[in-house]
Design a protein around this motif. Structure first.
Motif, short mmCIF file in Angstrom:
data_model
loop_
_atom_site.label_atom_id
_atom_site.label_comp_id
_atom_site.label_asym_id
_atom_site.label_seq_id
_atom_site.Cartn_x
_atom_site.Cartn_y
_atom_site.Cartn_z
N TRP A 144 0.82 -1.21 0.00
CA TRP A 144 0.00 0.00 0.00
C TRP A 144 0.85 1.25 0.00
CZ3 TRP A 144 -4.84 0.37 -1.42
CH2 TRP A 144 -5.60 -0.80 -1.44
N GLN A 145 2.02 1.22 0.64
CA GLN A 145 2.92 2.36 0.59
C GLN A 145 3.40 2.60 -0.84
OE1 GLN A 145 5.81 1.18 3.57
NE2 GLN A 145 4.91 2.52 5.09
N GLU A 146 3.73 1.52 -1.54
CA GLU A 146 4.16 1.65 -2.93
C GLU A 146 3.04 2.21 -3.80
OE1 GLU A 146 5.66 -2.21 -4.01
OE2 GLU A 146 7.50 -1.93 -2.85
N LEU A 147 1.82 1.85 -3.52
CA LEU A 147 0.69 2.40 -4.26
C LEU A 147 0.60 3.91 -4.02
CD1 LEU A 147 -0.93 -0.18 -5.38
CD2 LEU A 147 -2.87 1.12 -4.59
N GLY A 148 0.80 4.32 -2.77
CA GLY A 148 0.78 5.74 -2.46
C GLY A 148 1.90 6.49 -3.16
N GLU A 149 3.06 5.86 -3.29
CA GLU A 149 4.18 6.47 -3.99
C GLU A 149 3.89 6.67 -5.47
OE1 GLU A 149 7.47 3.92 -3.00
OE2 GLU A 149 7.48 4.60 -0.91
N LYS A 150 2.94 5.87 -6.00
CA LYS A 150 2.50 6.02 -7.39
C LYS A 150 1.36 7.04 -7.49
CE LYS A 150 3.73 1.29 -8.58
NZ LYS A 150 3.21 -0.06 -8.88
N ASP A 151 1.13 7.77 -6.42
CA ASP A 151 0.10 8.80 -6.32
C ASP A 151 -1.31 8.24 -6.40
OD1 ASP A 151 -0.27 11.43 -5.61
OD2 ASP A 151 -0.56 12.09 -7.68
N ASP A 152 -1.49 7.01 -5.92
CA ASP A 152 -2.81 6.40 -5.84
C ASP A 152 -3.48 6.92 -4.57
OD1 ASP A 152 -4.49 3.74 -6.74
OD2 ASP A 152 -4.55 4.07 -4.58
N ALA A 153 -4.68 7.48 -4.71
CA ALA A 153 -5.37 8.09 -3.56
C ALA A 153 -5.61 7.09 -2.44
CB ALA A 153 -6.70 8.69 -4.02
N GLU A 154 -6.01 5.86 -2.79
CA GLU A 154 -6.23 4.85 -1.75
C GLU A 154 -4.92 4.48 -1.07
OE1 GLU A 154 -8.33 1.57 -3.46
OE2 GLU A 154 -10.25 2.63 -3.39
N GLY A 155 -3.84 4.46 -1.84
CA GLY A 155 -2.53 4.19 -1.24
C GLY A 155 -2.18 5.23 -0.18
N HIS A 156 -2.47 6.49 -0.49
CA HIS A 156 -2.23 7.57 0.49
C HIS A 156 -3.12 7.38 1.72
CE1 HIS A 156 0.45 9.85 -2.02
NE2 HIS A 156 -0.47 9.99 -2.98
N LEU A 157 -4.40 7.09 1.48
CA LEU A 157 -5.35 6.91 2.59
C LEU A 157 -4.90 5.78 3.51
CD1 LEU A 157 -8.03 7.37 4.08
CD2 LEU A 157 -9.13 5.87 2.37
N VAL A 158 -4.56 4.63 2.93
CA VAL A 158 -4.16 3.48 3.74
C VAL A 158 -2.86 3.79 4.48
CG1 VAL A 158 -3.40 1.06 3.65
CG2 VAL A 158 -5.40 1.80 2.33
N HIS A 159 -1.91 4.44 3.81
CA HIS A 159 -0.65 4.80 4.47
C HIS A 159 -0.91 5.68 5.70
CE1 HIS A 159 3.55 5.80 4.97
NE2 HIS A 159 3.22 7.08 4.99
N LEU A 160 -1.76 6.69 5.54
CA LEU A 160 -2.08 7.57 6.67
C LEU A 160 -2.81 6.81 7.78
CD1 LEU A 160 -3.07 10.79 4.73
CD2 LEU A 160 -1.01 10.41 6.10
N TRP A 161 -3.71 5.95 7.40
CA TRP A 161 -4.43 5.14 8.37
C TRP A 161 -3.47 4.28 9.17
CZ3 TRP A 161 -9.19 3.10 5.31
CH2 TRP A 161 -10.36 3.35 6.01
#
Length: 167
Positions: A144-161
């Motif tokens: 999920w962190q890698e998804l956030g690094e790809k600027d995926d909104a859910e990746g950011h949400l899960v990382h913050l969660w």
């Protein structure tokens, strides 16, 4: 036959259904067939061909009903932006066994169903509870962190969660 480059969705669905029938009738090893469907599912998802990804993961689930394939199917169904009514129930059903055993990918996917798809205040509380159950050493965290690094909104949400719960 190039399924991923066919432009007409109806043709894609028909091609995939034909391929599914041929492969399953071939007598090939079920694990090999499931692996083939899984591979098609991942490739289709990467190419943003969500309908094909859903069909491929449904094929894998139909063959082996493994938790990982059910999670992948739930994920691509949820990401297809075509999730309402009976399909929401189907996604919840696909993830429920994994949630019961606290499988991290299933926990995160179920949390995203409650928060992003359903979205009421009580749904967000349920989602927050699910995220809190993710084990700190889970490979799902990195994914999920890698998804956030790809600027995926859910990746950011899960990382913050996960940060909120110090996971």
């Amino acid at each position: 036959l190039d399924l991923l480059h066919e432009n007409d969705p109806a043709n894609k669905a028909a091609l995939f259904a034909g391929i599914f029938k041929i492969i399953t009738a071939s007598g090939a090893d079920k694990d090999d067939i499931a692996m083939l469907f899984r591979s098609v599912g991942f490739t289709a998802y990467e190419n943003e061909e969500h309908d094909i990804a859903v069909a491929a993961f449904k094929g894998a689930v139909a063959i082996n009903n493994e938790l990982a394939d059910r999670n992948n199917l739930a994920y691509v169904m949820r990401k297809s932006n075509n999730l309402s009514g009976a399909r929401i129930k189907e996604v919840i059903d696909l993830l429920s066994d994994g949630v019961q055993i606290k499988e991290p990918y299933c926990l995160v996917n179920m949390a995203l169903v409650f928060s992003v798809v359903l979205g009421t205040e009580s749904d967000w509380k349920i989602a927050d509870t699910l995220i809190a159950m993710v084990a700190a050493d889970s490979s799902a965290i990195k994914w999920w962190q890698e998804l956030g690094e790809k600027d995926d909104a859910e990746g950011h949400l899960v990382h913050l969660w996960l940060q909120r719960h110090k996971v």
